[in-house]
Design an enzyme around this catalytic site. Structure first.
Site, PDB file in Angstrom:
ATOM      1  CG  ASN A  11     -12.187   4.399   8.411  1.00 33.53           C
ATOM      2  OD1 ASN A  11     -11.724   5.129   6.727  1.00 33.53           O
ATOM      3  ND2 ASN A  11     -11.585   3.789   8.253  1.00 33.53           N
ATOM      4  CG  HIS A  64     -15.075   5.152   1.743  1.00 34.41           C
ATOM      5  ND1 HIS A  64     -13.862   4.934   1.548  1.00 34.41           N
ATOM      6  CD2 HIS A  64     -14.976   3.725   2.789  1.00 34.41           C
ATOM      7  CE1 HIS A  64     -13.296   3.200   1.253  1.00 34.41           C
ATOM      8  NE2 HIS A  64     -14.255   3.086   2.306  1.00 34.41           N
ATOM      9  CG  HIS A  67      -6.039   1.459   5.780  1.00 37.53           C
ATOM     10  ND1 HIS A  67      -6.761   1.155   5.204  1.00 37.53           N
ATOM     11  CD2 HIS A  67      -4.203   1.331   5.204  1.00 37.53           C
ATOM     12  CE1 HIS A  67      -5.568  -0.243   5.058  1.00 37.53           C
ATOM     13  NE2 HIS A  67      -4.227   0.384   5.256  1.00 37.53           N
ATOM     14  NE  ARG A 127      -5.554  -0.020   0.168  1.00 34.50           N
ATOM     15  CZ  ARG A 127      -6.105  -1.399   1.341  1.00 34.50           C
ATOM     16  NH1 ARG A 127      -7.227  -0.617   1.772  1.00 34.50           N
ATOM     17  NH2 ARG A 127      -5.590  -1.973   0.399  1.00 34.50           N
ATOM     18  NE  ARG A 180      -7.020   1.264  -2.640  1.00 37.88           N
ATOM     19  CZ  ARG A 180      -7.857  -0.466  -2.564  1.00 37.88           C
ATOM     20  NH1 ARG A 180      -8.537  -0.429  -2.760  1.00 37.88           N
ATOM     21  NH2 ARG A 180      -6.158  -0.817  -2.755  1.00 37.88           N
ATOM     22  CG  HIS A 181      -8.894   5.613   0.887  1.00 42.05           C
ATOM     23  ND1 HIS A 181      -7.934   5.471   1.165  1.00 42.05           N
ATOM     24  CD2 HIS A 181      -9.791   4.159   0.582  1.00 42.05           C
ATOM     25  CE1 HIS A 181      -7.753   4.665   2.242  1.00 42.05           C
ATOM     26  NE2 HIS A 181      -9.176   4.044   2.014  1.00 42.05           N
ATOM     27  CD  GLU A 192      -8.077   1.637   9.003  1.00 38.90           C
ATOM     28  OE1 GLU A 192      -7.606   0.603   8.426  1.00 38.90           O
ATOM     29  OE2 GLU A 192      -8.924   1.002  10.387  1.00 38.90           O
ATOM     30  CB  THR A 227      -8.581  -4.457   5.280  1.00 37.63           C
ATOM     31  OG1 THR A 227      -8.546  -2.441   5.272  1.00 37.63           O
ATOM     32  CG2 THR A 227      -7.788  -4.887   6.263  1.00 37.63           C
ATOM     33  CD  GLU A 230     -10.197  -2.411  13.968  1.00 35.18           C
ATOM     34  OE1 GLU A 230      -9.278  -1.679  14.217  1.00 35.18           O
ATOM     35  OE2 GLU A 230     -11.031  -2.192  13.197  1.00 35.18           O
ATOM     36  CG  HIS A 257     -12.839  -4.475   7.893  1.00 27.31           C
ATOM     37  ND1 HIS A 257     -14.030  -5.440   6.696  1.00 27.31           N
ATOM     38  CD2 HIS A 257     -12.123  -4.056   7.189  1.00 27.31           C
ATOM     39  CE1 HIS A 257     -13.456  -5.045   5.894  1.00 27.31           C
ATOM     40  NE2 HIS A 257     -13.036  -4.088   6.091  1.00 27.31           N
TER      41      HIS A 257
HETATM   42  N1  PXP Z   1     -11.107  -1.431  10.887  1.00 26.56           N
HETATM   43  C1  PXP Z   1      -9.972  -1.705   9.954  1.00 26.56           C
HETATM   44  C2  PXP Z   1      -8.370  -2.231  10.584  1.00 26.56           C
HETATM   45  C3  PXP Z   1     -10.198  -1.391   8.672  1.00 26.56           C
HETATM   46  O1  PXP Z   1      -9.480  -1.340   7.655  1.00 26.56           O
HETATM   47  C4  PXP Z   1     -11.786  -0.963   8.245  1.00 26.56           C
HETATM   48  C5  PXP Z   1     -11.624  -0.809   6.610  1.00 26.56           C
HETATM   49  O2  PXP Z   1     -10.984   0.696   6.711  1.00 26.56           O
HETATM   50  C6  PXP Z   1     -12.459  -0.512   9.777  1.00 26.56           C
HETATM   51  C7  PXP Z   1     -12.308  -0.808  10.292  1.00 26.56           C
HETATM   52  C8  PXP Z   1     -13.335   0.661   9.329  1.00 26.56           C
HETATM   53  O3  PXP Z   1     -14.613  -0.599   8.010  1.00 26.56           O
HETATM   54  P1  PXP Z   1     -16.041   0.116   7.263  1.00 26.56           P
HETATM   55  O4  PXP Z   1     -14.941   0.784   5.918  1.00 26.56           O
HETATM   56  O5  PXP Z   1     -16.693  -1.547   6.953  1.00 26.56           O
HETATM   57  O6  PXP Z   1     -16.217   0.409   8.642  1.00 26.56           O
END
Ligand code: PXP
Length: 239
Positions: A7, A10, A43, A45, A49-50, A70, A101, A151, A191
């Site tokens: 992901n 960030h 993701h 949003r 925001r990102h 996402e 999330t 997931e 997550h």
């Molecule tokens: N899965 C989902 C559905 C999420 O919302 C996130 C956070 O964006 C992640 C996985 C990844 O989580 P993390 O950034 O804590 O690894």
């Protein structure tokens, strides 16, 4: 061997913090792929925001593995997904004020809305996953509304360092993964997973793919994206 979906949200957070053109999450995605990522997650949003719309569209053009979008279950996001056609959509709950999330989508409360979204996306040829808490009742609804995959939310487990709450949270994940697998749902997990907590998943072969962002991007700030992804890839290979 389970897959790793990286992901890149960030990387975009860092860019948005200063309103610059760098760092570019698209560049990060390409490096992650070269380091062995099996998919790239973004993701989009509601508050942007990102990740920005431009990122998702560029990612669609350049990602060579699989693009995983996402998104919240809103008409706007469903419209974007139908247009961009990611390989996989993961439906998540979304509240504007949350840091990230927080908790899975409640399929019992939002069944009709989610079911309609699953149907729309699947009829456009998009594979659909739902992000849910490790709860057997939620898994059963995911199956009934014909989601392709789930997931499993691993945040409760990953946030606990030790003790009975951590043990219970992990037992719930194991149980949910096994039930989902028996129902022939694909099983992803994500997550809060970091370079330490990933090791707990050794032997849990029902999990098809881990979705990991924050810990990889954090490590990338120290050692570079290539090394950060390779290290996580190696840990997953050893599970
Ligand atoms: N899965 C989902 C559905 C999420 O919302 C996130 C956070 O964006 C992640 C996985 C990844 O989580 P993390 O950034 O804590 O690894």
């Amino acid at each position: 061997m389970a897959g790793l979906a990286v992901n890149i949200d960030h990387i975009a957070t860092l860019r948005q913090a200063r309103g610059t053109r760098y760092p570019d999450p698209v560049a990060a995605a390409l490096i992650a792929e070269m380091a062995g990522a099996d998919g790239i997650v973004a993701h989009l949003r509601e508050d942007r925001r990102h990740v920005q719309d431009r990122d998702v569209r560029l990612l669609r053009q350049v990602v060579q593995t699989r693009l995983i979008l996402e998104m919240g279950v809103t008409p706007e996001m469903i419209g974007i997904a139908l247009d961009v056609k990611p390989d996989l959509v993961t439906l998540v709950p979304e509240r504007r004020e949350e840091l990230t999330t927080e908790g899975g989508l409640d399929l019992i409360v939002h069944r009709d809305k989610v079911s309609e979204a699953v149907e729309n996306l699947k009829s456009a040829g998009i594979t659909v996953s739902v992000f849910i808490d490790p709860d057997v009742e939620q898994i059963k609804v995911a199956h009934r509304i014909s989601a392709d995959m789930v997931e499993i939310h691993t945040g409760t487990f990953c946030d606990e360092i030790s003790g009975p709450r951590r043990e219970k949270a992990f037992a719930d994940i194991v149980n949910a993964a096994k039930v989902a697998d028996k129902l022939r749902l694909g099983v992803n997990a994500g997550h809060g997973i970091c370079y330490t907590s990933i090791k707990a998943f050794a032997g849990l072969h029902e999990i098809d793919e881990f979705s990991i962002g924050h810990s990889i991007v954090s490590r990338a700030a120290m050692v570079g994206m290539d090394a950060a992804v390779r290290e996580m890839r190696a840990l997953i290979a050893g599970l």
